[in-house]
Design a protein around this motif. Structure first.
Motif, mmCIF file in Angstrom:
data_model
loop_
_atom_site.group_PDB
_atom_site.id
_atom_site.type_symbol
_atom_site.label_atom_id
_atom_site.label_comp_id
_atom_site.label_asym_id
_atom_site.label_seq_id
_atom_site.Cartn_x
_atom_site.Cartn_y
_atom_site.Cartn_z
ATOM 1 N N LEU A 233 -12.893 9.022 5.045
ATOM 2 C CA LEU A 233 -12.019 7.997 5.618
ATOM 3 C C LEU A 233 -12.299 7.812 7.111
ATOM 4 N N PHE B 254 -1.215 2.952 4.682
ATOM 5 C CA PHE B 254 -2.430 3.752 4.740
ATOM 6 C C PHE B 254 -2.162 5.158 5.271
ATOM 7 N N VAL C 154 -2.232 7.454 2.394
ATOM 8 C CA VAL C 154 -3.597 7.767 1.941
ATOM 9 C C VAL C 154 -4.162 8.906 2.783
ATOM 10 N N LEU D 248 -8.151 -1.437 9.945
ATOM 11 C CA LEU D 248 -7.345 -1.594 8.735
ATOM 12 C C LEU D 248 -7.144 -3.058 8.387
ATOM 13 N N ILE E 86 -13.605 4.034 7.789
ATOM 14 C CA ILE E 86 -12.570 3.064 8.173
ATOM 15 C C ILE E 86 -12.515 2.935 9.692
ATOM 16 N N CYS F 185 -9.566 4.168 -2.645
ATOM 17 C CA CYS F 185 -8.738 5.051 -1.815
ATOM 18 C C CYS F 185 -7.359 5.257 -2.432
ATOM 19 N N ILE G 223 0.841 -1.199 0.000
ATOM 20 C CA ILE G 223 0.000 0.000 0.000
ATOM 21 C C ILE G 223 0.875 1.247 0.000
ATOM 22 N N LEU H 96 -10.616 -0.156 -0.953
ATOM 23 C CA LEU H 96 -9.185 0.127 -0.843
ATOM 24 C C LEU H 96 -8.648 0.622 -2.184
ATOM 25 N N ILE I 99 0.129 -2.682 6.317
ATOM 26 C CA ILE I 99 -1.117 -2.001 5.945
ATOM 27 C C ILE I 99 -1.176 -0.627 6.607
ATOM 28 N N ARG I 100 -0.862 -0.575 7.904
ATOM 29 C CA ARG I 100 -0.839 0.707 8.616
ATOM 30 C C ARG I 100 0.163 1.659 7.983
#
Length: 360
Positions: free
Chosen positions: A200, A182, A185, A207, A204, A218, A132, A215, A178-179
């Motif tokens: 968001l 993100f 984003v 996560l 959300i 985003c 991501i 996703l 993932i964190r």
């Protein structure tokens, strides 16, 4: 499949985004002019272990293909690995019509792009991101390696020929990755789209179970925001610095801890909170910072720097930031959500906010 076009003064290329996007790679390579003589994959070792068969199944046909497996994460962005890869490229006989394909996360893309920028004074490369976080780093042409005294201090601007972003690779990412990704984003929403940030925060709650379709939406919005800024300021002479929102303090935490000890995105999230607190102090931005902090805590983020990282140590590292001029630290802060600015900040102001964030 979605596409986002990135257009700079000298180069135009497409970001292809979606599940199964890797399937477009052979035709993208075949369409290049002049035609590609050989392909040199630089691939993260973890990605190679998990996805070797898929990546090789969609490799360009009828080309001389070479594979070089890289260390995972930030430890790839060193002078030693850079020199090793250059040697491998020379041994493979790459020429000026060869193509490098970067397959991995942001660190792999940064290293591969810097190799492409400097090998024979510049050859083409394609970004094939698998995280991501790389939705940000794969777009825009900033390529670099780290120096022990500063992150991304040795680098260049070298735009990719294409970015092929297959969302299927993201399905096996661990929670920390993932964190980390993100965060970017959220950053894009902070600097350019207040309604996106509201969405968001409302949509959300975790996560760990994000719908792949949402996703993808985003990530596309983040890429669109970055592409718009890069098109206006490719070489960071002005507004492109806004993309560094949260990064000055965040990079200092990364450098202090040792690259890879804190993930990039998790360090930058602390930097975002730091920048928001300064924005409230200097510009009185109309934003509920405590509500935002509660939200990111729920998503699993740290919101304060390491207890044993002193302000003096972090300030010394911030002084090495590329936005610092004549020993004056300049931070990207907000006039309001979606309206960033680059402002000089004194050591006294930085120290005051450092004291506040440690109580979060």
């Amino acid at each position: 499949m979605e596409t986002v076009q990135v257009k700079t003064k000298d180069v135009t290329y497409e970001v292809v985004l979606g599940e199964g996007a890797i399937g477009t790679l052979p035709q993208v390579v075949d369409a290049l002019s002049p035609s590609v003589t050989s392909v040199f994959y630089l691939i993260d070792e973890t990605v190679y272990e998990k996805f070797e068969s898929i990546i090789k199944a969609f490799a360009p046909k009828h080309k001389r293909i070479f594979w070089h497996v890289l260390p995972a994460g930030e430890k790839v962005k060193t002078f030693e690995v850079y020199q090793e890869v250059l040697g491998a490229a020379l041994n493979a006989g790459l020429d000026r019509q060869s193509l490098i394909i970067a397959c991995g996360g942001g660190a792999t893309g940064d290293l591969a792009g810097f190799v492409a920028a400097t090998y024979m004074r510049g050859i083409r490369f394609i970004q094939l991101p698998t995280t991501i976080l790389a939705h940000d780093s794969a777009v825009g042409g900033k390529v670099a390696i780290n120096h022990p005294l500063g992150k991304n201090m040795v680098g260049s601007f070298h735009q990719p020929t294409a970015v092929i972003y297959d969302i299927d690779f993201l399905k096996t990412l661990p929670a920390c990755e993932i964190r980390s990704g993100f965060t970017e984003v959220i950053k894009h929403a902070m600097i350019a789209d207040d309604s996106f940030l509201v969405e968001l925060m409302q949509s959300i709650n975790t996560l760990e179970e994000i719908d792949p379709t949402y996703l993808s939406r985003c990530l596309k919005r983040g890429i669109e925001i970055k592409a718009s800024i890069v098109e206006q300021d490719e070489r960071e002479l002005g507004i492109r610095a806004y993309l560094n929102f949260g990064h000055t303090y965040g990079h200092a935490i990364e450098a202090w801890a040792g690259y890879g000890k804190w993930s990039h995105g998790e360090a930058v999230m602390v930097g975002i909170i730091y920048a928001l607190l300064i924005s409230k102090e200097l510009n009185n931005i109309p934003f509920n910072i405590h509500s935002f902090i509660n939200w990111v805590k729920k998503l699993g983020y740290e919101v304060s720097p390491p207890d044993d990282a002193s302000f003096d140590e972090l300030a010394t590292l911030m002084l090495k930031d590329k936005k610092t001029i004549a020993q004056e630290i300049r931070l990207v802060i907000l006039k309001s959500i979606g309206i960033p600015s680059l402002q000089k900040v004194t050591i006294e102001q930085l120290k005051e906010i450092d004291h506040i964030i440690r109580k979060m």
